[in-house]
Write an enzyme that holds these catalytic residues in place. Structure first.
Site, PDB file in Angstrom:
ATOM      1  N   GLY A  18       0.792  -1.236   0.000  1.00 11.56           N
ATOM      2  CA  GLY A  18       0.000   0.000   0.000  1.00 11.56           C
ATOM      3  C   GLY A  18       0.819   1.278   0.000  1.00 11.56           C
ATOM      4  CB  ILE A  19       0.152   4.528   1.696  1.00 10.15           C
ATOM      5  CG1 ILE A  19      -1.282   4.676   1.152  1.00 10.15           C
ATOM      6  CG2 ILE A  19       0.817   5.902   1.782  1.00 10.15           C
ATOM      7  CD1 ILE A  19      -2.253   5.374   2.099  1.00 10.15           C
ATOM      8  CG  ASP A  38       4.725  -4.736   7.017  1.00 11.83           C
ATOM      9  OD1 ASP A  38       4.241  -3.825   6.308  1.00 11.83           O
ATOM     10  OD2 ASP A  38       4.020  -5.601   7.596  1.00 11.83           O
ATOM     11  CG  ASN A  90       2.558   3.888   5.955  1.00 11.94           C
ATOM     12  OD1 ASN A  90       1.642   4.525   5.438  1.00 11.94           O
ATOM     13  ND2 ASN A  90       2.703   2.574   5.767  1.00 11.94           N
ATOM     14  CE1 TYR A  94      -8.608   1.876   6.235  1.00  6.63           C
ATOM     15  CE2 TYR A  94      -7.011   1.629   4.488  1.00  6.63           C
ATOM     16  CZ  TYR A  94      -8.247   2.023   4.911  1.00  6.63           C
ATOM     17  OH  TYR A  94      -9.139   2.550   4.000  1.00  6.63           O
ATOM     18  CE1 TYR A 164      -6.949   3.445  10.125  1.00  9.57           C
ATOM     19  CE2 TYR A 164      -8.494   5.188   9.530  1.00  9.57           C
ATOM     20  CZ  TYR A 164      -7.315   4.506   9.310  1.00  9.57           C
ATOM     21  OH  TYR A 164      -6.491   4.870   8.264  1.00  9.57           O
ATOM     22  CE  LYS A 168      -4.269   5.875  10.968  1.00  9.58           C
ATOM     23  NZ  LYS A 168      -2.826   5.748  10.682  1.00  9.58           N
TER      24      LYS A 168
HETATM   25  N1  LIG Z   1      -5.693   3.727   2.301  1.00  7.81           N
HETATM   26  C1  LIG Z   1      -6.367   4.773   2.776  1.00  7.81           C
HETATM   27  O1  LIG Z   1      -7.452   5.156   2.289  1.00  7.81           O
HETATM   28  C2  LIG Z   1      -5.805   5.546   3.926  1.00  7.81           C
HETATM   29  C3  LIG Z   1      -6.366   6.809   4.209  1.00  7.81           C
HETATM   30  C4  LIG Z   1      -5.864   7.526   5.273  1.00  7.81           C
HETATM   31  C5  LIG Z   1      -4.818   7.021   6.019  1.00  7.81           C
HETATM   32  N2  LIG Z   1      -4.301   5.790   5.731  1.00  7.81           N
HETATM   33  C6  LIG Z   1      -3.196   5.311   6.542  1.00  7.81           C
HETATM   34  O2  LIG Z   1      -2.075   5.109   5.706  1.00  7.81           O
HETATM   35  C7  LIG Z   1      -1.311   4.006   6.188  1.00  7.81           C
HETATM   36  C8  LIG Z   1      -1.168   2.948   5.108  1.00  7.81           C
HETATM   37  O3  LIG Z   1      -2.434   2.648   4.571  1.00  7.81           O
HETATM   38  P1  LIG Z   1      -2.632   1.401   3.601  1.00  7.81           P
HETATM   39  O4  LIG Z   1      -3.917   1.586   2.893  1.00  7.81           O
HETATM   40  O5  LIG Z   1      -1.390   1.174   2.823  1.00  7.81           O
HETATM   41  O6  LIG Z   1      -2.826   0.256   4.718  1.00  7.81           O
HETATM   42  P2  LIG Z   1      -2.399  -1.286   4.792  1.00  7.81           P
HETATM   43  O7  LIG Z   1      -3.182  -1.870   5.903  1.00  7.81           O
HETATM   44  O8  LIG Z   1      -2.499  -1.888   3.442  1.00  7.81           O
HETATM   45  O9  LIG Z   1      -0.855  -1.225   5.160  1.00  7.81           O
HETATM   46  C9  LIG Z   1      -0.422  -1.141   6.491  1.00  7.81           C
HETATM   47  C10 LIG Z   1       0.862  -1.900   6.627  1.00  7.81           C
HETATM   48  O10 LIG Z   1       1.232  -1.844   8.020  1.00  7.81           O
HETATM   49  C11 LIG Z   1       1.642  -3.129   8.440  1.00  7.81           C
HETATM   50  N3  LIG Z   1       1.430  -3.248   9.896  1.00  7.81           N
HETATM   51  C12 LIG Z   1       0.261  -3.360  10.564  1.00  7.81           C
HETATM   52  N4  LIG Z   1       0.481  -3.492  11.878  1.00  7.81           N
HETATM   53  C13 LIG Z   1       1.822  -3.449  12.052  1.00  7.81           C
HETATM   54  C14 LIG Z   1       2.662  -3.541  13.186  1.00  7.81           C
HETATM   55  N5  LIG Z   1       2.172  -3.741  14.429  1.00  7.81           N
HETATM   56  N6  LIG Z   1       4.010  -3.444  13.014  1.00  7.81           N
HETATM   57  C15 LIG Z   1       4.521  -3.267  11.763  1.00  7.81           C
HETATM   58  N7  LIG Z   1       3.774  -3.205  10.652  1.00  7.81           N
HETATM   59  C16 LIG Z   1       2.431  -3.294  10.793  1.00  7.81           C
HETATM   60  C17 LIG Z   1       0.799  -4.099   7.633  1.00  7.81           C
HETATM   61  O11 LIG Z   1       1.408  -5.382   7.544  1.00  7.81           O
HETATM   62  C18 LIG Z   1       0.728  -3.388   6.279  1.00  7.81           C
HETATM   63  O12 LIG Z   1       1.792  -3.774   5.434  1.00  7.81           O
HETATM   64  C19 LIG Z   1      -2.013   3.529   7.455  1.00  7.81           C
HETATM   65  O13 LIG Z   1      -1.505   4.249   8.564  1.00  7.81           O
HETATM   66  C20 LIG Z   1      -3.439   3.961   7.211  1.00  7.81           C
HETATM   67  O14 LIG Z   1      -4.147   4.113   8.419  1.00  7.81           O
HETATM   68  C21 LIG Z   1      -4.777   5.054   4.699  1.00  7.81           C
END
Ligand SMILES: NC(=O)c1ccc[n+]([C@@H]2O[C@H](COP(=O)([O-])OP(=O)(O)OC[C@H]3O[C@@H](n4cnc5c(N)ncnc54)[C@H](O)[C@@H]3O)[C@@H](O)[C@H]2O)c1
Length: 259
Positions: A18-19, A38, A90, A94, A164, A168
């Site tokens: 993801g991001i 991760d 990051n 989620y 969540y 945040k």
């Molecule tokens: N996608 C969206 O619409 C969106 C919008 C606003 C904010 N965000 C934020 O952006 C960030 C990334 O979003 P995303 O969509 O890529 O999410 P995602 O859930 O796909 O990615 C999150 C990553 O964090 C890792 N992770 C989770 N818990 C962990 C831990 N305890 N230790 C280490 N790694 C851990 C997961 O394995 C995953 O690879 C997150 O903080 C999310 O809350 C996302």
């Protein structure tokens, strides 16, 4: 030609997909050395395989909610790359979140990752940054922190834990407290609050009828892709943002416009 982050060492948590993975790719393209931190081994190894052609990158299995694991990530980063310049907080629950669980125990679990995990990672890297009088911390909040009323209408059932969104909001507060403490050591701390971004997690978590109305609620009339966020992270990490600290940047095509 040197990049805007040439030879800077960056830990990016949750960069397995993801991001976070998009941040890692952009930072590598700008000359940074990147640590994918991760807790999911499969995601971390897959991201490493995809990105290793792009520059100096390693995967350090890390659970940010576990103090020893956060410290170990900082230690391994220094062993491999010699220092730590940038931390991108990051990672969050989620994709892996259970939005139906309103229990206090689960609320504590989500806080332990999304908010306290960010603090644990900051605690692990800050001594290095303070010593070298240079550091950039970028926390990831969400525009979900500002969406107070997205609850279905109907008879009262139970109090939502808003797990969540609560965490945040906490990330925004943590950003300001860290910025206040660390500015005197030339360590800046800023925050990105993305709008709805079409990652695998969003496709899994956010109901389709909500996704379909997002463009209507944004000034730019569209949802985001992970790549739309990387320029903001690069700005906060780069020398262009040397005196920018304690700030929250909403990147959502104008769906949230706080004062
Ligand atoms: N996608 C969206 O619409 C969106 C919008 C606003 C904010 N965000 C934020 O952006 C960030 C990334 O979003 P995303 O969509 O890529 O999410 P995602 O859930 O796909 O990615 C999150 C990553 O964090 C890792 N992770 C989770 N818990 C962990 C831990 N305890 N230790 C280490 N790694 C851990 C997961 O394995 C995953 O690879 C997150 O903080 C999310 O809350 C996302």
């Amino acid at each position: 030609m040197s990049g805007r982050l040439q030879d800077r060492v960056a830990i990016i948590t949750g960069a397995g997909q993801g991001i976070g993975k998009a941040y890692a790719e952009r930072f590598l393209g700008e000359g940074a050395k990147v640590v994918i931190a991760d807790y999911n081994k499969e995601r971390g190894e897959s991201a490493l395989a995809d990105l290793k052609g792009a520059g100096d990158v390693i995967f350090v299995p890390t659970d940010i909610s576990v103090p020893d694991s956060a410290e170990d990530c900082a230690r391994q980063t220094k062993e491999t790359f010699g220092t730590i310049d940038i931390l991108v907080n990051n990672a969050a629950l989620y994709y892996d979140i259970d939005n139906a669980d309103n229990s206090y125990e689960y609320l504590q679990r989500v806080f332990s990752v999304n908010l306290h995990g960010a603090w644990l990672m900051a605690r692990a890297v800050v001594p290095t940054m303070v010593e070298k009088r240079f550091g950039r911390i970028i926390n990831q909040s969400s525009e979900a922190a500002y969406m107070y009323s997205m609850v279905p209408e109907g008879p009262f059932d139970e109090l939502s834990a808003f797990t969540y969104s609560q965490t945040k909001w906490g990330v925004i507060g943590l950003t300001k407290f860290l910025a206040g403490q660390l500015g005197q050591y030339n360590v800046t701390v800023n925050c990105i609050a993305p709008g709805v971004t079409m990652t695998e997690a969003t496709k899994k978590i956010v109901p389709e009828d909500i996704i379909s109305i997002i463009p209507m609620m944004s000034a730019m009339k569209r949802t985001l892709e992970a790549e739309d966020l990387t320029g903001s992270a690069l700005f906060f990490a780069s020398d262009d943002a040397n005196l920018v600290t304690g700030q929250v940047l909403c990147v959502g095509g104008g769906s949230t416009m706080p004062a």
